[in-house]
Enzyme design. Structure first.
Site, PDB file in Angstrom:
ATOM      1  N   CYS A 166       3.067  -6.100  -0.131  1.00 57.01           N
ATOM      2  CA  CYS A 166       2.142  -6.876   0.693  1.00 57.01           C
ATOM      3  C   CYS A 166       0.824  -7.090  -0.071  1.00 57.01           C
ATOM      4  O   CYS A 166       0.836  -7.564  -1.194  1.00 57.01           O
ATOM      5  CB  CYS A 166       1.949  -6.171   2.034  1.00 57.01           C
ATOM      6  SG  CYS A 166       1.102  -7.149   3.291  1.00 57.01           S
ATOM      7  N   LEU A 167      -0.309  -6.712   0.494  1.00 57.06           N
ATOM      8  CA  LEU A 167      -1.576  -6.889  -0.219  1.00 57.06           C
ATOM      9  C   LEU A 167      -1.642  -6.034  -1.482  1.00 57.06           C
ATOM     10  O   LEU A 167      -2.415  -6.341  -2.399  1.00 57.06           O
ATOM     11  CB  LEU A 167      -2.762  -6.561   0.689  1.00 57.06           C
ATOM     12  CG  LEU A 167      -3.175  -7.679   1.654  1.00 57.06           C
ATOM     13  CD1 LEU A 167      -4.244  -7.190   2.611  1.00 57.06           C
ATOM     14  CD2 LEU A 167      -3.663  -8.894   0.895  1.00 57.06           C
TER      15      LEU A 167
END
Length: 248
Positions: free
Chosen positions: A157-158
């Site tokens: 994800c991030l």
């Protein structure tokens, strides 16, 4: 129909219990139903129980090492970069769905970044700090600990967005060979098309978020959780309204 049936059978007791659940959520500051009772999950107990130990620490994170459980060991270690909006154990929930436990069972030495819960004291920290004190510092520590020149890096994800920045930084500083391979899981790098999340992004929303962050020094996890819940409102809000508040 399900609620009406329960109300008839319990003579409304379900609604009384449900209203108590609602009051408990309100008192705790939650604007949406809780998905689980407080204390339902214990780190090192019923979640995150793959054996590991902290090998490095700074203002923004800890580095956790997990040793392989096999006789033969892969030479190149793995660095996992989780997102800031999840805890590291999103990758180590329970034995049956733990990426970390599976990797060590395949002979990999695994290192995972565990990000700190930021408070106002970290208001001056920016993306560059998270990059340098996160994966850059982690790669330095891993080389010292293992004696290997390279790591396989996985960004989730991030954490994958940070990994993209890491690759660019290492390339610009002439040490790109520190990363043997890069793997991106559910990662956005081009944010021009944010998908359904775009519903929550306009000038007013961004201005409101920036005002809140300038005031507090960080963005509270509850704000982000509410946004993600609203992306799947039927599953993550309405079903819990029925179960917690109406069924009791």
């Amino acid at each position: 129909p399900q609620v009406l049936k329960a109300t008839k059978e319990t003579r409304g007791e379900n609604l009384i219990r449900g209203f108590q659940n609602f009051l408990d959520d309100v008192r705790s500051g939650s604007i949406t139903p809780k998905h689980s009772p407080d204390g339902a999950f214990v780190v090192g107990g019923n979640i995150a129980n793959t054996p590991g130990f902290v090998v490095a620490r700074n203002h923004l994170c800890e580095l956790i090492q997990y040793n392989p459980t096999t006789e033969k060991v892969q030479e190149t270690p793995i660095l996992l970069i989780p997102p800031w909006i999840n805890k590291y154990y999103i990758l180590d929930l329970q034995p049956k769905n733990s990426l970390i436990r599976w990797l060590v069972s395949q002979g990999h030495t695994v290192f995972v970044i565990s990000w700190v819960n930021p408070g106002s004291e970290l208001a001056d920290k920016g993306f560059e700090d998270y990059l340098l004190e996160g994966p850059v510092a982690a790669l330095d520590a891993i080389r010292t600990i293992t004696g290997t020149a390279q790591s396989n890096v996985i960004g989730y994800c991030l954490g994958g967005t940070v990994l993209a920045g890491l690759l660019a930084y290492l390339k610009a500083t002439g040490v790109a060979d520190q990363v043997a391979s890069a793997t991106f899981l559910t990662t956005m790098i081009d944010f021009e098309e944010p998908g359904d999340l775009g519903v929550f992004i306009d000038d007013d929303q961004v201005a409101s978020l920036e005002k809140k962050m300038n005031r507090d020094g960080y963005l509270d996890g509850a704000d982000m959780a509410t946004t993600f819940n609203m992306l799947r409102a039927n599953d993550l809000i309405w079903s819990f309204v029925i179960n917690n508040y109406l069924m009791g």
